[in-house]
Design an enzyme around this catalytic site. Structure first.
Site, mmCIF file in Angstrom:
data_model
loop_
_atom_site.group_PDB
_atom_site.id
_atom_site.type_symbol
_atom_site.label_atom_id
_atom_site.label_comp_id
_atom_site.label_asym_id
_atom_site.label_seq_id
_atom_site.Cartn_x
_atom_site.Cartn_y
_atom_site.Cartn_z
ATOM 1 N N ASP A 74 0.840 -1.194 0.000
ATOM 2 C CA ASP A 74 0.000 0.000 0.000
ATOM 3 C C ASP A 74 0.873 1.241 0.000
ATOM 4 O O ASP A 74 1.915 1.280 0.670
ATOM 5 C CB ASP A 74 -0.909 0.019 1.228
ATOM 6 C CG ASP A 74 -2.197 -0.744 0.985
ATOM 7 O OD1 ASP A 74 -2.654 -0.750 -0.163
ATOM 8 O OD2 ASP A 74 -2.710 -1.341 1.937
ATOM 9 N N PHE A 83 -10.371 25.014 9.357
ATOM 10 C CA PHE A 83 -10.601 24.258 8.124
ATOM 11 C C PHE A 83 -11.820 23.355 8.304
ATOM 12 O O PHE A 83 -12.000 22.711 9.335
ATOM 13 C CB PHE A 83 -9.378 23.401 7.792
ATOM 14 C CG PHE A 83 -9.593 22.490 6.617
ATOM 15 C CD1 PHE A 83 -9.397 22.958 5.322
ATOM 16 C CD2 PHE A 83 -10.006 21.182 6.802
ATOM 17 C CE1 PHE A 83 -9.612 22.127 4.240
ATOM 18 C CE2 PHE A 83 -10.217 20.343 5.722
ATOM 19 C CZ PHE A 83 -10.019 20.812 4.431
ATOM 20 N N THR A 119 -16.002 24.037 3.389
ATOM 21 C CA THR A 119 -15.429 25.247 2.793
ATOM 22 C C THR A 119 -14.112 24.984 2.073
ATOM 23 O O THR A 119 -13.713 25.755 1.204
ATOM 24 C CB THR A 119 -15.174 26.306 3.881
ATOM 25 O OG1 THR A 119 -14.221 25.794 4.824
ATOM 26 C CG2 THR A 119 -16.466 26.648 4.626
ATOM 27 N N MET A 156 -11.292 25.453 3.157
ATOM 28 C CA MET A 156 -10.402 26.595 3.432
ATOM 29 C C MET A 156 -10.154 26.699 4.925
ATOM 30 O O MET A 156 -10.929 26.209 5.743
ATOM 31 C CB MET A 156 -11.031 27.920 2.967
ATOM 32 C CG MET A 156 -11.037 28.184 1.497
ATOM 33 S SD MET A 156 -11.485 29.915 1.148
ATOM 34 C CE MET A 156 -13.024 30.116 2.050
ATOM 35 N N LYS A 166 -6.466 30.176 2.954
ATOM 36 C CA LYS A 166 -5.650 29.147 2.308
ATOM 37 C C LYS A 166 -6.546 27.948 2.054
ATOM 38 O O LYS A 166 -7.277 27.498 2.956
ATOM 39 C CB LYS A 166 -4.496 28.735 3.225
ATOM 40 C CG LYS A 166 -3.635 27.583 2.726
ATOM 41 C CD LYS A 166 -3.021 26.809 3.902
ATOM 42 C CE LYS A 166 -4.105 26.032 4.625
ATOM 43 N NZ LYS A 166 -3.665 25.393 5.863
ATOM 44 N N ASP A 199 -5.253 -4.540 6.328
ATOM 45 C CA ASP A 199 -5.824 -4.420 7.670
ATOM 46 C C ASP A 199 -7.344 -4.381 7.672
ATOM 47 O O ASP A 199 -7.956 -4.510 8.732
ATOM 48 C CB ASP A 199 -5.282 -3.180 8.383
ATOM 49 C CG ASP A 199 -5.591 -1.890 7.623
ATOM 50 O OD1 ASP A 199 -6.219 -1.965 6.554
ATOM 51 O OD2 ASP A 199 -5.188 -0.812 8.107
#
Length: 696
Positions: free
Chosen positions: A310, A380, A384, A386, A403, A526
């Protein structure tokens, strides 16, 4: 690889118990499982009868007595090697037993709690566990979430999270709930729990011989039969030669001599160590916190030539990290880094924290304490896409810094009557094509630039894959990413191939495809959706933190739940095969050397001329003192070499990441030539010692 010294291999307790077990294993029903050593045992019994017969007939032979004692020592030393290997496992099993507690369980019956003994629980029962409770049996969490202390099983002190409805729902009996409340559905019957199976496997009680081990036993048995026929024919040949020389038939080969010759010529060294090598392979895996449900799985790991890995958590660190600040036109990198860090102060995601760290590392911009009255943090959220901050600068002007994803920032800019620069669009597109994640930073209505987020490939992983490639192992990365992202990470990590946008059925089909082409495949998993692929793979390494279905489907369980452990498992498997090959080479080379050491010495009396000249004496290149000393020296060496090689059998030969052809060449050079030289030196030294102390 792990390093062990002799004191770690042999403790006083293990040695004492192994000596006792060496005598217990003289039971013919146990001894017959090792055909080569069983033959030695029969020979020792026959020489014992000869010794007692000589005593009753007043013909006591010191030579025959010594031969008998050393033949019994040979059997005991072989049993001792196996007992030491088992003893190390039993010592670990005892420590596992200490984690088992006779505890009570709160069983749910018609939504009411009843207090019962843990041993009375049955598969399908539901139990409730609160903080401080010992989990009474193996099961899956069906309700709730809790921190669980698994140190009793894994040795890892940090608690782990167990929750219902996910791939981290499995719990193990004997572990302890640290916080909260969970409801567990029992998935095993008493006596068949994970801990019970661990103890049985560690003790070697249910260790089955592997296919390669069985094939080697058949080969050793075949060689034993061939040498038996050779030895049986020798008295007739010697009788004819004695008659031609005019020597009495009473000087022909005696039964103890013939048995000694047979024991020295058959592969007793590898026969005595073979079981110890297999047991110690499981022991070395256990020391890496991996439980193998069979020796076959370890052997398959050694032969594995394709690994499915993985991406997340195995090849990469698992979280995308900020690696670069790319400013828009007219903006400096430091301006962008400062704004990006401010926008990330309320972002508790790993990505957000990495932005703060990168700004500090590149520009020494440290996280700042904000005045609550002048600052509004924008955390965050998935809705949104952001995070950000609203704050006032010293002149009272509001700064709204955000951001987030390019689409989210575009909407933010447009809502503030700004525009999204074309060069920033190009940067975003280019990073996306490279498989990276671009985050855009904006202040008020101006785009400041882009943060380059990428999956960080683990340090040293590329070198590990290069080592695997040298061993002829091909690595395949499995990921749910799109092909472009997968290709970029695969190139950086140095894997040989990748499977992008992989679904559970894709993993299963890829394994079957590789196996159809003659490859042995190893993989890790797993989750319940990994169970079919784990069951199909030749080596299925299930994470202990995973679901019960995954642990049942695999043939190994990693107690540390470390995805990179699969590479160590393969190395351990290869070390086991290398050890068995090295000691087999040494043993057969030993037999060749002993043949040239003994046969010429015992043939010296043949064809003696009237003047006393023995023409066959020139073949006694070792100049052994007499036929009797030659035979006794060889028998003593044959017994002692088993003891001398026990540490190597338990520790394993030094692992080297090289091809099978190189391994074979090294075995021939080191253990083949060494196996020929060592007996000549050892037998000669023993012969000189026997003569000096007048043992003959």
């Amino acid at each position: 690889m792990e390093k062990q010294n002799i004191s770690q291999l042999f403790t006083r307790e293990i040695a004492i118990q192994a000596i006792k077990d060496s005598f217990i294993k003289l039971n013919p029903a146990v001894l017959v499982k090792n055909p080569v050593i069983f033959i030695v045992g029969i020979g020792a019994l026959m020489t014992t009868v000869v010794v007692f017969s000589d005593i009753f007939n007043n013909h006591f032979s010191n030579f025959n007595l010594q031969i008998t004692l050393w033949l019994w020592f040979t059997v005991l030393f072989a049993n001792f090697a196996e007992a030491v290997a088992e003893g190390r496992g039993k010592a670990q099993a005892d420590s596992l037993r200490k984690s088992r507690t006779q505890t009570k369980a709160r069983k749910l019956v018609h939504n009411k709690v009843e207090l019962v003994l843990a041993i009375d629980l049955r598969k399908g029962d539901n139990v409730v566990c609160d903080a401080g409770d010992i989990i009474p049996a193996d099961g899956d969490v069906v309700e709730g979430i809790a921190s669980v202390d698994e140190s009793a099983i894994t040795g890892e002190s940090a608690p782990v999270i167990r929750e219902s409805g996910g791939d981290r729902s499995a719990v193990t009996g004997g572990t302890k709930v640290i916080s909260d409340r969970i409801t567990i559905k029992v998935t095993s019957e008493p006596g068949f729990t994970f801990l019970d199976r661990m103890i049985a496997l560690v003790e070697g009680a249910k260790r089955q011989k592997t296919p390669n081990e069985i094939a080697l036993i058949i080969l050793l048995s075949g060689l034993t039969i061939i040498f038996l026929l050779v030895v049986v024919s020798l008295p007739a040949y010697f009788g004819y030669s004695l008659k031609a020389s005019g020597i009495s038939q009473s000087h022909n080969l005696t039964l103890p001599v013939l048995i000694s010759l047979l024991v020295c010529l058959i592969p007793t060294t590898i026969g005595g160590l073979l079981s110890a090598i297999g047991i110690s392979g499981m022991d070395r895996l256990l020391r890496k916190n991996v439980i193998a449900t069979s020796g076959r799985a370890i052997e398959a790991a050694g032969d594995t030539d394709v690994l499915l890995l993985d991406k997340t958590g195995t090849i990469t660190l698992g979280n995308r990290m900020a690696t670069e600040f790319i400013p828009a036109d007219g903006i400096t990198k430091e301006q962008l880094a400062d704004a990006a860090q401010l926008a990330s102060l309320a972002d508790e995601t790993p990505e957000g924290r990495s932005v703060v760290v990168l700004a500090k590392e590149q520009f020494n911009i440290r996280a700042r304490e904000m005045q609550p009255l002048d600052t509004v943090f924008i955390p965050f959220t998935a809705q949104t896409s952001m995070s950000g901050i609203d704050l006032k600068n010293p002149n009272g002007q509001l700064r709204s810094i955000r951001k987030g994803s390019s689409n989210a920032i575009r909407k933010f800019i447009e809502n503030n009557n700004g525009f999204f620069p074309k060069n920033v669009e190009e940067i975003v597109s280019e990073l996306s094509r490279q498989g990276a994640t671009p985050l855009v930073v904006a202040e008020n209505n101006q785009v400041l630039g882009v943060i380059h987020l990428k999956d960080i490939v683990k340090g040293g992983i590329k070198q590990r894959f290069a080592q695997l490639r040298k061993m002829g192992i091909r690595t395949i990365m499995i990921t749910g990413d799109n092909p472009q992202t997968a290709a970029a990470i695969a190139a950086e990590a140095g894997v040989d191939d990748f499977l992008a946008e992989a679904k559970p059925e894709d993993k299963l089909n890829r394994i079957r495809e590789e196996q159809a082409n003659g490859h042995l495949v190893g993989m890790i998993g797993d989750g319940t959706n990994d169970a079919p692929a784990l069951a199909q793979a030749d080596v299925g390494l299930a994470m202990n933190t995973g679901t019960q279905a995954a642990r049942e489907a695999g043939n190994m369980v990693d107690l540390d739940s470390n995805p990179t452990k699969l590479i160590e498992v393969v190395e351990t498997g290869k070390q086991l095969l290398m050890t068995r090959g090295a000691l087999t080479t040494f043993s057969i080379a030993n037999d060749v050397a002993k043949y040239f050491a003994i046969i010429p010495a015992i043939a010296t009396p043949l064809y003696v001329t009237s003047s006393g000249v023995a023409p066959l004496g020139v073949l006694n290149i070792m100049k052994l003192n007499s036929p009797e000393s030659a035979i006794l020296s060889a028998v003593i060496f044959n017994a002692l070499i088993i003891v001398a090689l026990i540490p190597l059998a338990l520790k394993g030969v030094k692992y080297r990441p090289i091809s099978a052809n190189r391994v074979l060449a090294l075995n021939i050079v080191i253990y083949g030539i060494g196996g020929i030289i060592v007996p000549f030196i050892g037998i000669k030294l023993i012969d000189m010692l026997l003569v000096s102390i007048h043992m003959l």
